[in-house]
Design a protein around this motif. Sequence first.
Motif, PDB file in Angstrom:
ATOM      1  N   GLY A 192       0.712  -1.128  -0.240  1.00  7.56           N
ATOM      2  CA  GLY A 192       0.115  -0.044   0.043  1.00  7.56           C
ATOM      3  C   GLY A 192       0.944   1.311  -0.002  1.00  7.56           C
ATOM      4  N   PHE A 193       0.435   2.256   0.494  1.00  9.06           N
ATOM      5  CA  PHE A 193       1.117   3.452   0.530  1.00  9.06           C
ATOM      6  C   PHE A 193       1.626   3.907   1.900  1.00  9.06           C
ATOM      7  CE2 PHE A 193      -1.877   3.997  -2.800  1.00  9.06           C
ATOM      8  CZ  PHE A 193      -0.846   4.715  -3.981  1.00  9.06           C
ATOM      9  N   VAL A 194       3.004   4.019   1.956  1.00 12.91           N
ATOM     10  CA  VAL A 194       3.843   4.023   3.204  1.00 12.91           C
ATOM     11  C   VAL A 194       4.695   5.142   3.342  1.00 12.91           C
ATOM     12  CG1 VAL A 194       3.327   1.714   3.718  1.00 12.91           C
ATOM     13  CG2 VAL A 194       5.362   2.431   2.514  1.00 12.91           C
ATOM     14  N   VAL A 195       4.890   5.757   4.414  1.00 16.49           N
ATOM     15  CA  VAL A 195       6.333   6.761   4.581  1.00 16.49           C
ATOM     16  C   VAL A 195       7.616   5.956   4.652  1.00 16.49           C
ATOM     17  CG1 VAL A 195       7.253   8.510   6.103  1.00 16.49           C
ATOM     18  CG2 VAL A 195       4.878   8.258   5.779  1.00 16.49           C
ATOM     19  N   ARG A 196       8.490   6.148   3.518  1.00 12.02           N
ATOM     20  CA  ARG A 196       9.958   5.361   3.795  1.00 12.02           C
ATOM     21  C   ARG A 196      10.900   6.407   3.434  1.00 12.02           C
ATOM     22  NH1 ARG A 196       9.890  -0.256   2.107  1.00 12.02           N
ATOM     23  NH2 ARG A 196      12.312  -0.007   2.365  1.00 12.02           N
ATOM     24  N   PRO A 197      11.262   7.299   4.519  1.00 13.21           N
ATOM     25  CA  PRO A 197      12.083   8.395   4.228  1.00 13.21           C
ATOM     26  C   PRO A 197      13.587   7.852   3.622  1.00 13.21           C
ATOM     27  CG  PRO A 197      11.859   8.296   6.452  1.00 13.21           C
ATOM     28  CD  PRO A 197      10.836   7.249   5.875  1.00 13.21           C
ATOM     29  N   GLU A 198      14.107   6.650   3.856  1.00 17.13           N
ATOM     30  CA  GLU A 198      15.091   6.302   3.223  1.00 17.13           C
ATOM     31  C   GLU A 198      15.031   6.235   1.748  1.00 17.13           C
ATOM     32  OE1 GLU A 198      12.981   2.543   4.321  1.00 17.13           O
ATOM     33  OE2 GLU A 198      13.286   4.597   5.176  1.00 17.13           O
ATOM     34  N   ILE A 199      13.819   6.218   1.164  1.00 14.93           N
ATOM     35  CA  ILE A 199      13.628   5.992  -0.218  1.00 14.93           C
ATOM     36  C   ILE A 199      13.276   7.246  -0.908  1.00 14.93           C
ATOM     37  CG2 ILE A 199      11.985   4.843  -1.931  1.00 14.93           C
ATOM     38  CD1 ILE A 199      11.908   2.258  -0.244  1.00 14.93           C
ATOM     39  N   LYS A 200      12.222   7.932  -0.114  1.00 15.33           N
ATOM     40  CA  LYS A 200      11.360   9.131  -0.606  1.00 15.33           C
ATOM     41  C   LYS A 200      11.426  10.056   0.778  1.00 15.33           C
ATOM     42  CE  LYS A 200       7.718  11.515  -2.485  1.00 15.33           C
ATOM     43  NZ  LYS A 200       6.098  11.383  -2.643  1.00 15.33           N
ATOM     44  N   GLU A 201      12.243  11.125   0.586  1.00 10.87           N
ATOM     45  CA  GLU A 201      12.158  12.061   1.746  1.00 10.87           C
ATOM     46  C   GLU A 201      11.447  13.436   1.155  1.00 10.87           C
ATOM     47  OE1 GLU A 201      15.119  13.982   5.155  1.00 10.87           O
ATOM     48  OE2 GLU A 201      15.730  12.468   3.700  1.00 10.87           O
ATOM     49  N   SER A 202      10.255  13.584   1.549  1.00 12.88           N
ATOM     50  CA  SER A 202       9.619  14.921   1.020  1.00 12.88           C
ATOM     51  C   SER A 202       8.369  15.256   1.651  1.00 12.88           C
ATOM     52  CB  SER A 202       9.019  14.941  -0.520  1.00 12.88           C
ATOM     53  OG  SER A 202       8.079  13.682  -0.465  1.00 12.88           O
ATOM     54  N   THR A 203       8.078  16.528   1.756  1.00 14.30           N
ATOM     55  CA  THR A 203       6.821  16.856   2.138  1.00 14.30           C
ATOM     56  C   THR A 203       6.044  17.034   1.136  1.00 14.30           C
ATOM     57  OG1 THR A 203       8.036  17.788   3.980  1.00 14.30           O
ATOM     58  CG2 THR A 203       5.754  18.577   3.689  1.00 14.30           C
ATOM     59  N   ASP A 204       4.637  16.655   1.229  1.00 10.54           N
ATOM     60  CA  ASP A 204       3.685  16.303   0.134  1.00 10.54           C
ATOM     61  C   ASP A 204       2.283  16.941   0.266  1.00 10.54           C
ATOM     62  OD1 ASP A 204       5.790  14.899  -0.975  1.00 10.54           O
ATOM     63  OD2 ASP A 204       4.586  13.410  -1.482  1.00 10.54           O
ATOM     64  N   ILE A 205       1.950  17.910  -0.732  1.00  9.72           N
ATOM     65  CA  ILE A 205       0.381  18.157  -0.602  1.00  9.72           C
ATOM     66  C   ILE A 205      -0.192  17.094  -1.863  1.00  9.72           C
ATOM     67  CG2 ILE A 205      -1.494  19.904  -1.050  1.00  9.72           C
ATOM     68  CD1 ILE A 205       0.245  21.690   0.534  1.00  9.72           C
ATOM     69  N   THR A 206      -1.319  16.502  -1.625  1.00  8.69           N
ATOM     70  CA  THR A 206      -2.064  15.616  -2.825  1.00  8.69           C
ATOM     71  C   THR A 206      -3.448  16.562  -2.918  1.00  8.69           C
ATOM     72  OG1 THR A 206      -1.372  13.603  -1.978  1.00  8.69           O
ATOM     73  CG2 THR A 206      -3.351  13.602  -3.272  1.00  8.69           C
ATOM     74  N   LEU A 207      -3.421  17.086  -4.328  1.00  4.14           N
ATOM     75  CA  LEU A 207      -4.667  17.805  -4.782  1.00  4.14           C
ATOM     76  C   LEU A 207      -5.353  17.114  -5.601  1.00  4.14           C
ATOM     77  CD1 LEU A 207      -1.877  19.758  -4.791  1.00  4.14           C
ATOM     78  CD2 LEU A 207      -3.631  21.260  -4.755  1.00  4.14           C
ATOM     79  N   THR A 208      -6.621  17.402  -6.118  1.00  2.00           N
ATOM     80  CA  THR A 208      -7.115  16.861  -7.198  1.00  2.00           C
ATOM     81  C   THR A 208      -7.402  18.079  -8.453  1.00  2.00           C
ATOM     82  OG1 THR A 208      -9.528  17.484  -6.191  1.00  2.00           O
ATOM     83  CG2 THR A 208      -8.464  15.091  -5.757  1.00  2.00           C
ATOM     84  N   LEU A 209      -7.677  17.758  -9.702  1.00  2.00           N
ATOM     85  CA  LEU A 209      -7.741  18.697 -10.665  1.00  2.00           C
ATOM     86  C   LEU A 209      -8.989  19.516 -10.606  1.00  2.00           C
ATOM     87  CD1 LEU A 209      -5.994  16.420 -13.703  1.00  2.00           C
ATOM     88  CD2 LEU A 209      -4.963  18.706 -12.446  1.00  2.00           C
ATOM     89  N   ASP A 210     -10.207  18.936  -9.793  1.00  2.00           N
ATOM     90  CA  ASP A 210     -11.209  19.761  -9.720  1.00  2.00           C
ATOM     91  C   ASP A 210     -11.353  20.548  -8.621  1.00  2.00           C
ATOM     92  OD1 ASP A 210     -11.494  17.813  -7.939  1.00  2.00           O
ATOM     93  OD2 ASP A 210     -13.272  16.903  -8.639  1.00  2.00           O
ATOM     94  N   GLU A 211     -10.326  20.935  -7.854  1.00  2.00           N
ATOM     95  CA  GLU A 211     -10.083  21.882  -6.782  1.00  2.00           C
ATOM     96  C   GLU A 211     -10.265  23.115  -7.480  1.00  2.00           C
ATOM     97  OE1 GLU A 211      -7.394  21.324  -3.676  1.00  2.00           O
ATOM     98  OE2 GLU A 211      -7.542  19.234  -4.045  1.00  2.00           O
ATOM     99  N   ASP A 212     -10.796  24.012  -6.915  1.00  2.00           N
ATOM    100  CA  ASP A 212     -10.698  25.598  -7.012  1.00  2.00           C
ATOM    101  C   ASP A 212      -9.564  26.252  -6.482  1.00  2.00           C
ATOM    102  OD1 ASP A 212     -11.309  28.121  -8.223  1.00  2.00           O
ATOM    103  OD2 ASP A 212     -12.751  28.468  -6.947  1.00  2.00           O
ATOM    104  N   ASN A 213      -8.613  26.300  -7.197  1.00  2.00           N
ATOM    105  CA  ASN A 213      -7.141  26.912  -6.527  1.00  2.00           C
ATOM    106  C   ASN A 213      -6.269  27.507  -7.815  1.00  2.00           C
ATOM    107  OD1 ASN A 213      -5.296  24.755  -7.295  1.00  2.00           O
ATOM    108  ND2 ASN A 213      -6.391  23.471  -5.452  1.00  2.00           N
ATOM    109  N   ILE A 214      -5.411  28.106  -7.243  1.00  2.00           N
ATOM    110  CA  ILE A 214      -4.375  28.842  -7.996  1.00  2.00           C
ATOM    111  C   ILE A 214      -3.563  27.911  -8.739  1.00  2.00           C
ATOM    112  CG2 ILE A 214      -2.526  29.383  -6.356  1.00  2.00           C
ATOM    113  CD1 ILE A 214      -3.412  31.515  -9.331  1.00  2.00           C
ATOM    114  N   VAL A 215      -3.091  26.593  -8.217  1.00  2.00           N
ATOM    115  CA  VAL A 215      -2.447  25.588  -8.758  1.00  2.00           C
ATOM    116  C   VAL A 215      -3.086  25.096  -9.987  1.00  2.00           C
ATOM    117  CG1 VAL A 215      -1.266  23.279  -8.324  1.00  2.00           C
ATOM    118  CG2 VAL A 215      -1.317  25.180  -6.626  1.00  2.00           C
TER     119      VAL A 215
END
Length: 190
Positions: A41-64
């Motif tokens: 499944g989806f897991v935090v593994r900082p030895e593989i991927k070390e980041s801070t993320d925001i997940t968005l959807t294309l149907d949100e109303d925002n500047i991005v």
Amino acid sequence: MKNFFYIKKRSISKKQCKQIIDWFEENKERQDLGLIGGLEGFVVRPEIKESTDITLTLDEDNIVNEIIIPSLNEGFYEYQSEYPVLSGCADWNVDIHFNIQKYNPGGGYKDLHFEAANPLSSNRLFAWMFYLNDDWKGGTVFPYLKTTFRSTAGTLLIWPAGFTHSHKSQVTNKIKYIVTGWASFIDINN
């Protein structure tokens, strides 16, 4: 398009890149540790991927979305125009979910990986990424293709999701920001 990469420099402006970075930093309540997907499944593994993320959807109303959607549409239109066989395969589209990712110094997606590497992601056809800043030394390495893309703010990169395009980050010496997502076959069973 060499090695099936679509590269569009200045796909979005530096001002727009800064707007996305500012939006990311202003929305701390939406930030999570970066996840990797796999058989467990989806897991935090900082030895593989070390980041801070925001997940968005294309149907949100925002500047991005106001900034990236027109560039994504243009990029995929040009990609499909270059390879018309894509219009004859099963239906596919840009995934609704995507991420803004921040890599602090020493961070990155450190392991070689590809985007359609397990049953959860096997319907992915392409990956896409916007580099948002270029004030750090590094980029994205595709070793099997002997190719490295240097981070240039505003550049849109699209590539096939299969193992031939396995890649990893060059570990950053400063803060790195990207927006990234996928295009996948549409699941007719759901």
